[in-house]
Design a protein around this motif. Sequence first.
Motif, short mmCIF file in Angstrom:
data_model
loop_
_atom_site.label_atom_id
_atom_site.label_comp_id
_atom_site.label_asym_id
_atom_site.label_seq_id
_atom_site.Cartn_x
_atom_site.Cartn_y
_atom_site.Cartn_z
N ALA A 109 -26.61 12.82 5.39
CA ALA A 109 -25.35 13.56 5.28
C ALA A 109 -24.56 13.49 6.58
CB ALA A 109 -25.59 15.01 4.85
N VAL A 110 -24.48 12.28 7.14
CA VAL A 110 -23.70 12.03 8.34
C VAL A 110 -22.82 10.80 8.11
CG1 VAL A 110 -25.44 13.05 9.89
CG2 VAL A 110 -25.46 10.58 9.46
N SER A 111 -21.92 10.55 9.04
CA SER A 111 -21.04 9.39 8.91
C SER A 111 -21.79 8.11 9.26
CB SER A 111 -19.84 9.55 9.84
OG SER A 111 -20.25 9.37 11.19
N PRO A 112 -21.33 6.99 8.71
CA PRO A 112 -21.92 5.71 9.11
C PRO A 112 -21.84 5.46 10.63
CG PRO A 112 -20.64 5.42 7.12
CD PRO A 112 -20.38 6.83 7.62
N ALA A 113 -20.78 5.93 11.26
CA ALA A 113 -20.66 5.76 12.71
C ALA A 113 -21.77 6.49 13.46
CB ALA A 113 -19.29 6.26 13.18
N THR A 114 -22.15 7.66 12.96
CA THR A 114 -23.25 8.41 13.57
C THR A 114 -24.55 7.62 13.46
OG1 THR A 114 -22.19 10.52 13.14
CG2 THR A 114 -24.57 10.57 13.48
N VAL A 115 -24.78 7.04 12.29
CA VAL A 115 -25.98 6.23 12.09
C VAL A 115 -25.97 5.03 13.04
CG1 VAL A 115 -27.24 4.75 10.45
CG2 VAL A 115 -26.38 6.99 9.73
N THR A 116 -24.81 4.40 13.19
CA THR A 116 -24.70 3.24 14.08
C THR A 116 -25.07 3.60 15.51
OG1 THR A 116 -23.02 2.20 12.68
CG2 THR A 116 -23.15 1.46 14.97
N GLY A 117 -24.53 4.71 16.01
CA GLY A 117 -24.82 5.12 17.38
C GLY A 117 -26.29 5.43 17.57
N ASN A 118 -26.88 6.14 16.63
CA ASN A 118 -28.30 6.47 16.74
C ASN A 118 -29.17 5.23 16.56
OD1 ASN A 118 -28.03 9.22 17.32
ND2 ASN A 118 -27.69 9.68 15.17
N SER A 153 -25.71 2.41 5.05
CA SER A 153 -24.87 3.35 4.29
C SER A 153 -25.74 4.33 3.50
CB SER A 153 -23.94 2.60 3.35
OG SER A 153 -24.69 1.81 2.44
N GLU A 154 -26.88 3.88 2.99
CA GLU A 154 -27.78 4.76 2.26
C GLU A 154 -28.46 5.75 3.21
OE1 GLU A 154 -31.56 4.43 -0.82
OE2 GLU A 154 -30.30 2.67 -0.49
N VAL A 155 -28.80 5.27 4.40
CA VAL A 155 -29.37 6.16 5.42
C VAL A 155 -28.37 7.25 5.76
CG1 VAL A 155 -30.21 6.30 7.81
CG2 VAL A 155 -30.92 4.39 6.35
N ALA A 156 -27.10 6.87 5.94
CA ALA A 156 -26.05 7.86 6.25
C ALA A 156 -25.94 8.89 5.13
CB ALA A 156 -24.71 7.16 6.47
N ALA A 188 -34.30 25.95 17.58
CA ALA A 188 -35.75 25.91 17.79
C ALA A 188 -36.32 24.60 17.25
CB ALA A 188 -36.41 27.11 17.11
N VAL A 189 -35.90 24.19 16.07
CA VAL A 189 -36.42 22.95 15.48
C VAL A 189 -35.94 21.74 16.27
CG1 VAL A 189 -36.33 21.47 13.42
CG2 VAL A 189 -36.73 23.93 13.18
N ARG A 190 -34.69 21.76 16.72
CA ARG A 190 -34.17 20.64 17.52
C ARG A 190 -34.97 20.47 18.80
NH1 ARG A 190 -29.58 22.22 15.03
NH2 ARG A 190 -29.02 23.85 16.49
N ALA A 191 -35.46 21.56 19.36
CA ALA A 191 -36.20 21.48 20.62
C ALA A 191 -37.49 20.68 20.48
CB ALA A 191 -36.51 22.89 21.14
N THR A 192 -38.08 20.64 19.30
CA THR A 192 -39.32 19.88 19.13
C THR A 192 -39.07 18.38 19.26
OG1 THR A 192 -39.22 19.72 16.71
CG2 THR A 192 -40.35 21.65 17.64
N ALA A 193 -37.86 17.93 18.97
CA ALA A 193 -37.56 16.50 19.09
C ALA A 193 -37.70 16.02 20.53
CB ALA A 193 -36.15 16.21 18.58
N ALA A 194 -37.33 16.86 21.47
CA ALA A 194 -37.42 16.49 22.89
C ALA A 194 -38.85 16.17 23.30
CB ALA A 194 -36.84 17.60 23.76
N GLN A 195 -39.82 16.80 22.65
CA GLN A 195 -41.22 16.52 22.96
C GLN A 195 -41.58 15.07 22.68
OE1 GLN A 195 -43.49 19.33 20.68
NE2 GLN A 195 -42.54 21.10 21.65
N ALA A 196 -40.85 14.44 21.76
CA ALA A 196 -41.07 13.03 21.42
C ALA A 196 -40.02 12.13 22.07
CB ALA A 196 -41.08 12.85 19.92
N ASP A 197 -39.27 12.67 23.04
CA ASP A 197 -38.19 11.94 23.72
C ASP A 197 -37.14 11.47 22.72
OD1 ASP A 197 -36.81 11.00 25.93
OD2 ASP A 197 -37.80 9.04 25.87
N LEU A 198 -36.81 12.36 21.77
CA LEU A 198 -35.80 12.09 20.75
C LEU A 198 -34.79 13.21 20.74
CD1 LEU A 198 -38.24 11.17 17.83
CD2 LEU A 198 -36.83 9.54 19.12
N THR A 199 -33.65 12.96 20.14
CA THR A 199 -32.73 14.04 19.79
C THR A 199 -33.06 14.42 18.35
OG1 THR A 199 -31.05 12.58 18.86
CG2 THR A 199 -30.93 13.03 21.26
N SER A 200 -32.53 15.52 17.89
CA SER A 200 -32.78 15.88 16.49
C SER A 200 -32.19 14.83 15.56
CB SER A 200 -32.24 17.27 16.16
OG SER A 200 -30.85 17.32 16.35
N ALA A 201 -31.05 14.24 15.94
CA ALA A 201 -30.41 13.23 15.10
C ALA A 201 -31.23 11.94 15.04
CB ALA A 201 -29.00 12.93 15.60
#
Length: 168
Positions: free
Chosen positions: A82-91, A75-78, A42-55
């Motif tokens: 609580a995600v990998s640096p690779a996830t931050v890079t992709g986003n 690295s601090e953002v990651a 339900a919370v993830r669905a609100t991101a779509a309203q802003a043309d975003l993913t939850s991530a």
Amino acid sequence: MTILKALDRIRHDWQAAEPELDSAPMLTFITFSRAHALLGDAVRATAAQADLTSATRDLLLTLYRSAPPEGLPASEVAALLAVSPATVTGNTDRLEARGLLTRRLDPQDRRSWRLALTDQGRALVQAHLPVHLAFEAQLLAALSSEEIQQFEGLLRKLIAHAEAQGLD
């Protein structure tokens, strides 16, 4: 079948299948998992309203609340997410392409990047945040403010216990 009916069925079935076995810990985790999935969707669905993913929304919100004007190291953002640096890079790639954040080499450590919101990214967060918070408040409306504090306290206690066990 509703989630609550399924949970009741699972409890009943375990009691019938293994009446001598204490299945309470497993049933607690199943209940937590189902609640997390339902509320998280339900919370993830609100991101779509802003043309975003939850991530990508979480990344923007993290920069909005935690980054100084010069930004935060990726690295601090990651770590905050609580995600990998690779996830931050992709986003970061996706959000940078949309003009919502900038990525600059860190002057103190030229091996890392500092991420910062652009004016456009800040404006998007400021427009989306009230909608997001209102929806989360609506989801929590079944609980009193005291119950919410107690619930958060219990979750923090479980986290502290898990971290003390080396599960972090």
